[in-house]
Design a protein around this motif. Structure first.
Motif, PDB file in Angstrom:
ATOM      1  N   PRO A 123       0.827  -1.210   0.000  1.00  0.00           N
ATOM      2  CA  PRO A 123       0.000   0.000   0.000  1.00  0.00           C
ATOM      3  C   PRO A 123       0.861   1.259   0.000  1.00  0.00           C
ATOM      4  O   PRO A 123       1.899   1.316   0.661  1.00  0.00           O
ATOM      5  CB  PRO A 123      -0.797  -0.122   1.299  1.00  0.00           C
ATOM      6  CG  PRO A 123      -0.811  -1.584   1.607  1.00  0.00           C
ATOM      7  CD  PRO A 123       0.506  -2.099   1.120  1.00  0.00           C
ATOM      8  N   THR A 124       0.425   2.250  -0.736  1.00  0.00           N
ATOM      9  CA  THR A 124       1.185   3.494  -0.842  1.00  0.00           C
ATOM     10  C   THR A 124       1.494   4.084   0.529  1.00  0.00           C
ATOM     11  O   THR A 124       2.616   4.540   0.783  1.00  0.00           O
ATOM     12  CB  THR A 124       0.396   4.509  -1.694  1.00  0.00           C
ATOM     13  OG1 THR A 124       0.230   3.967  -3.006  1.00  0.00           O
ATOM     14  CG2 THR A 124       1.127   5.840  -1.780  1.00  0.00           C
ATOM     15  N   ALA A 125       0.524   4.066   1.424  1.00  0.00           N
ATOM     16  CA  ALA A 125       0.710   4.680   2.744  1.00  0.00           C
ATOM     17  C   ALA A 125       1.730   3.934   3.602  1.00  0.00           C
ATOM     18  O   ALA A 125       2.238   4.490   4.585  1.00  0.00           O
ATOM     19  CB  ALA A 125      -0.625   4.744   3.479  1.00  0.00           C
ATOM     20  N   ASP A 126       2.046   2.690   3.237  1.00  0.00           N
ATOM     21  CA  ASP A 126       3.002   1.910   4.026  1.00  0.00           C
ATOM     22  C   ASP A 126       4.434   2.061   3.554  1.00  0.00           C
ATOM     23  O   ASP A 126       5.367   1.565   4.204  1.00  0.00           O
ATOM     24  CB  ASP A 126       2.628   0.422   3.976  1.00  0.00           C
ATOM     25  CG  ASP A 126       1.335   0.119   4.718  1.00  0.00           C
ATOM     26  OD1 ASP A 126       0.852   1.021   5.433  1.00  0.00           O
ATOM     27  OD2 ASP A 126       0.820  -1.000   4.564  1.00  0.00           O
ATOM     28  N   SER A 168       7.849   4.146   2.671  1.00  0.00           N
ATOM     29  CA  SER A 168       8.512   5.321   3.216  1.00  0.00           C
ATOM     30  C   SER A 168       9.219   6.119   2.131  1.00  0.00           C
ATOM     31  O   SER A 168       9.371   5.660   0.986  1.00  0.00           O
ATOM     32  CB  SER A 168       9.543   4.895   4.255  1.00  0.00           C
ATOM     33  OG  SER A 168      10.596   4.177   3.628  1.00  0.00           O
ATOM     34  N   GLU A 169       9.688   7.295   2.492  1.00  0.00           N
ATOM     35  CA  GLU A 169      10.490   8.086   1.567  1.00  0.00           C
ATOM     36  C   GLU A 169      11.770   7.344   1.195  1.00  0.00           C
ATOM     37  O   GLU A 169      12.231   7.408   0.051  1.00  0.00           O
ATOM     38  CB  GLU A 169      10.819   9.442   2.179  1.00  0.00           C
ATOM     39  CG  GLU A 169      11.600  10.355   1.231  1.00  0.00           C
ATOM     40  CD  GLU A 169      11.853  11.729   1.813  1.00  0.00           C
ATOM     41  OE1 GLU A 169      12.411  12.573   1.090  1.00  0.00           O
ATOM     42  OE2 GLU A 169      11.490  11.964   2.976  1.00  0.00           O
TER      43      GLU A 169
END
Length: 248
Positions: free
Chosen positions: A99-102, A104-105
């Motif tokens: 998932p995108t929200a999981d 990190s940068e």
């Protein structure tokens, strides 16, 4: 098998396993002196030994490809070993999913460094020299995910979409000087790297007309086609090698 690439040097990144290994073996079988890079010296030496045992010529360069400096260093070593590079296969890549929200940068930077920045600077190093000689071939390894929106694939897919655009731009830039730049877009392929997907890989493959997962050698055959004379009029193409996955 003909030695169509005899006298040439081919640099294959990520050449110690999977598609890269199969490509290194295929190009060596066509007569190329293959310089293959990777992170695992043991696996690299195994591939080199297998190629040499079959009568081919190969060398391994240990490389952690993460930035422009590492790309330039690899290009320098390939020149030292082969004199000049006639064929470049940008195969090395990483493909974290989720998932995108999981993500990190740091994940973002790592994927784009390996999948986009390194190919960019390898081409920047080697394509002008090919152009000066009036010939050369570059193949970038993409993925069907670059054209299909799939949940959990935003980071990986977008990095390969960038590679496909660069492929077309480089064809326009270097093609007039005799350097052909193309890409392959593999579908689900059975490699050590994709083993983590388990049965999901087979499920993804059943959606295509072929109904099965590819072997690395099938992708390598397409790459070999794109660097040899049979594809002399193919430039700026992204060749799907996906069992028909994009057709449905």
């Amino acid at each position: 098998m003909t030695a169509e690439l005899s006298g040439s040097t081919a640099l294959v990144t990520g050449g110690t396993s999977g598609i890269g290994r199969a490509t290194a073996v295929a190009l060596a079988g066509l007569g190329a002196h293959v310089v293959l890079s990777g992170r695992d010296a043991g696996r690299g030496d195994e591939v080199v030994s297998a190629i040499r045992a079959a009568g081919g010529k190969a060398d391994f360069v240990a490389a952690e490809l993460t930035d422009a400096a590492s790309a330039r260093s690899l290009a320098d070593r390939a020149r030292e070993l082969g004199g000049h590079v006639d064929v470049l296969v940008n195969n090395a890549g990483i493909f974290p999913t989720g998932p995108t929200a999981d993500l990190s940068e740091a994940d973002f930077d790592r994927v784009y460094a390996t999948n986009v920045k390194v190919p960019f600077f390898l081409v920047a190093e080697l394509a002008p020299e090919m152009a000066a000689r009036g010939q050369g071939a570059i193949v970038n390894v993409s993925t069907v995910v670059a054209l299909r929106g799939m949940a959990g694939m935003a980071l990986y897919g977008s990095s390969k979409a960038a590679v496909e655009l660069m492929t077309k731009a480089w064809a326009a830039e270097f093609g007039p000087s005799g350097v052909r730049v193309n890409a392959v877009s593999p579908g689900p392929t059975r490699t050590g790297g994709t083993a983590a997907f388990g049965e999901g890989l087979d499920e993804l493959a059943t959606a295509g007309p072929a109904g099965r997962v590819a072997a690395p050698e099938e992708i390598a055959s397409a790459i070999a086609f794109l660097v040899t004379g049979g594809s002399s009029f193919v430039q700026g193409a992204v060749l799907p090698v996906d069992g028909g996955r994009l057709a449905v």
